[in-house]
Scaffold this active site. Structure first.
Site: not given
Ligand SMILES: Nc1ncnc2c1ncn2[C@@H]1O[C@H](COP(=O)(O)OP(=O)(O)OP(=O)(O)O)[C@@H](O)[C@H]1O
Length: 548
Positions: A215, A217, A220-223, A238, A376
């Site tokens: 969903i 990347s 640091i992490a990928q979802v 994540k 954030d």
């Molecule tokens: N609980 C959740 N339900 C649905 N989608 C999610 C959820 N957690 C994360 N996502 C999806 O994954 C993306 C990245 O997650 P998250 O924000 O936790 O990580 P990140 O890499 O820190 O993202 P960012 O830098 O955009 O804040 C989110 O923008 C969202 O699209």
């Protein structure tokens, strides 16, 4: 991940940074004009006041000129401590240090080649060498490129620089905004191995399926989307990208060693608290690669929602502890749209304004009634869910507010609400701990200019980029948002700095979230004044309800 993770800076660092800023030497005004900021020594001009900032806490008369060898001799007694420190650091780095060193050399050679190429192209032109190239690899553009080649740690540091206009020169803050761009995805096979290693069970015993296409990347992490085997619930996983911890440890140790040696060789640097700051950044970044901390933040927020009776209006994803570890976070999947997608919001709820009021009440309430606040709240992290609740995601960055900052914030908000810029200027100068004679009227005029430019921000851009359900559109929105917010915040800091004012970091963090909410208000409830609306509760009477 796209935003500043420096939020967790400890009180000592905040104090050190404040202390380090206290060495502003004001000089007489030479007229208004544009801001100029240089590394190490800043010269700021704005509306009648020019300020010179030197990174030194001693008065000039205290400094005794000494040649380099005698300075080193003076510090000979500290050598054993330095050696011991460096040895310990290199032991904790281990063989990954050599590997990273090789990668680092490769990156320096690569970007060095780019610089040479650009340099030779411009050197022969009539325009001469552009200013942005004169510092070689230390120029903002090339340093940013080098950071990107060096990978996660440096991209994070870059994001930290981009979000900390109080500490870094404006040219660097602006250039490092590019570090918020999305990172390339890691192949699913590698993500799968991490999951197996972490969960210590066959994956098909935990998950019904996992979507191999991520969903999102980030550095640091990928979802990944998935479904749980036992309950058939939709979740997201994540996953910390492979090798990130090793890279972080090696890189942060390297940066620490360089700072330590520099400080030893040049005692002047000690006054800038460089080593202390780097130590602090190191600790906060290492915290970030531990998803158990994020789980703790989410659960604290859930307890706060329940205790305050907000759980019917807002939610954070449930954490599935049985399939969450330090490197894997399995969360309930939320379905919704970003708070900036007005069309979709209108299709989900009859009154978008009420959604905003809820989001504001929940967030303001958490400032004083929750152990930590979500620091954030960009559009990608604040959703309207299908069931009409406001969804908060991504608790990687949280802040904690001290009573002192809250008191300052209240004065500030009161004058902000009434758009009384003179009161705001006086309040800021009183709490800014500068004690210098500032021209409150012209400071007020500058503040007014900044806040008018916030009002002129084109909210159409957000709507246009946020429309559409694909992840790319949403990421584009997040990036635009983040950049504009940082640019605005930079303006605020510039004006304040030119008057010798320093915001505590937690105050800066709060202000940035307020700027986000201000944009949401313009979009969802243009006629509402978020700080004056009686449906929104931001007063201290909630302080008694703090839960920690
Ligand atoms: N609980 C959740 N339900 C649905 N989608 C999610 C959820 N957690 C994360 N996502 C999806 O994954 C993306 C990245 O997650 P998250 O924000 O936790 O990580 P990140 O890499 O820190 O993202 P960012 O830098 O955009 O804040 C989110 O923008 C969202 O699209």
């Amino acid at each position: 991940m796209a935003a500043a993770r420096g939020a967790a800076l400890s009180r000592p660092t905040i104090l050190l940074l404040q202390q380090h800023h206290r060495s502003l030497h004001q000089v007489p005004a030479v007229g208004g004009g544009l801001l100029r900021v240089g590394a190490g020594r800043r010269r700021v001009r704005a509306a009648g006041v020019r300020v010179r900032a030197r990174y030194s806490s001693s008065s000039p008369s205290q400094a005794q000129p000494q040649d380099f060898p005698s300075r080193l001799q003076d510090r000979a007694g500290e050598l054993p401590k330095l050696v011991e420190d460096l040895l310990q650091t290199s032991i904790s780095t281990g063989p990954r240090g050599a590997f990273r060193m090789a990668q680092g050399i490769q990156a320096v050679l690569g970007v060095g080649g780019e610089w040479l190429n650009d340099f030779s192209k411009t050197a022969n032109t009539s325009a001469g060498i552009p200013a942005q190239m004169r510092l070689g690899l230390l120029s903002p553009l090339y340093l940013r490129r080098l950071f990107e080649r060096m990978g996660a740690t440096y991209i994070k540091l870059g994001q930290f620089i981009a979000s900390a206009p109080t500490f870094f020169p404006a040219e660097y803050v602006e250039e490092f905004q590019n570090c918020f761009d999305r990172a390339p995805a890691v192949p699913y096979s590698e993500i799968e191995s991490i999951l197996r290693e972490e969960l210590q069970r066959p994956l098909d015993s935990v998950y019904e399926y996992i979507d191999p296409v991520p969903i999102a990347s980030a550095s640091i992490a990928q979802v990944h989307a998935a479904r749980l085997k036992s309950s058939q619930k939709d979740v997201v996983i994540k996953v910390l990208k492979p090798g990130i911890e090793d890279t972080l440890v090696a890189d942060l140790n390297f940066i620490y060693v360089v700072a330590r040696v520099l400080e030893f060789l040049n005692p002047e640097l000690e006054r800038t608290s460089l080593v202390a700051i780097i130590k602090d950044i190191k600790e906060s970044m290492l915290e970030e690669v531990d998803f158990r901390k994020e789980a703790v933040n989410i659960e604290a927020f859930q307890r706060y929602l329940e205790a305050m009776g907000f759980d019917r209006q807002a939610k954070a994803p449930f954490v599935y502890q049985h399939c969450s570890t330090k490197r894997v976070l399995t969360l309930e999947r939320l379905y919704g749209v970003p708070l900036t997608d007005l069309d979709s919001i209108r299709s989900l709820v009859p009154d978008p304004e009420l959604t905003l009021v809820t989001a504001l009440n929940v967030w303001f309430g958490s400032l004083i009634s929750c152990e930590s606040f979500h620091a954030d709240v960009h559009a990608g992290n604040l959703w309207l869910l299908r069931d009409g609740r406001v969804g908060f995601i991504d608790f990687g960055i949280v802040g904690r507010i001290s009573p002192r900052t809250w008191a300052a914030m209240e004065i500030f908000l009161a004058s902000f609400a009434t758009e009384d810029y003179n009161a705001m200027a006086s309040a800021l100068s009183e709490m800014g701990a500068t004690g210098t004679d500032i021209d409150v009227d012209s400071f007020a005029r500058d503040l007014q200019k900044i806040f008018s430019s916030i009002q002129e921000l084109d909210t159409e851009i957000i709507v246009a980029t946020a429309r559409g359900s694909d992840a790319t559109a949403v990421s584009a929105n997040v990036v635009v948002d983040e950049r504009q917010m940082n640019a605005l915040f930079l303006d605020l800091v510039r004006v304040s700095e030119s008057y010798g004012l320093k915001f505590p970091r937690e105050f800066a963090l709060l202000m940035k979230q307020l700027l986000y909410f201000d944009r949401y208000t313009r979009l969802l409830a243009p006629s509402m004044n978020m700080l004056r609306d009686e449906r929104i509760n931001i007063t201290t009477n909630q302080q008694t309800r703090r839960m920690d």
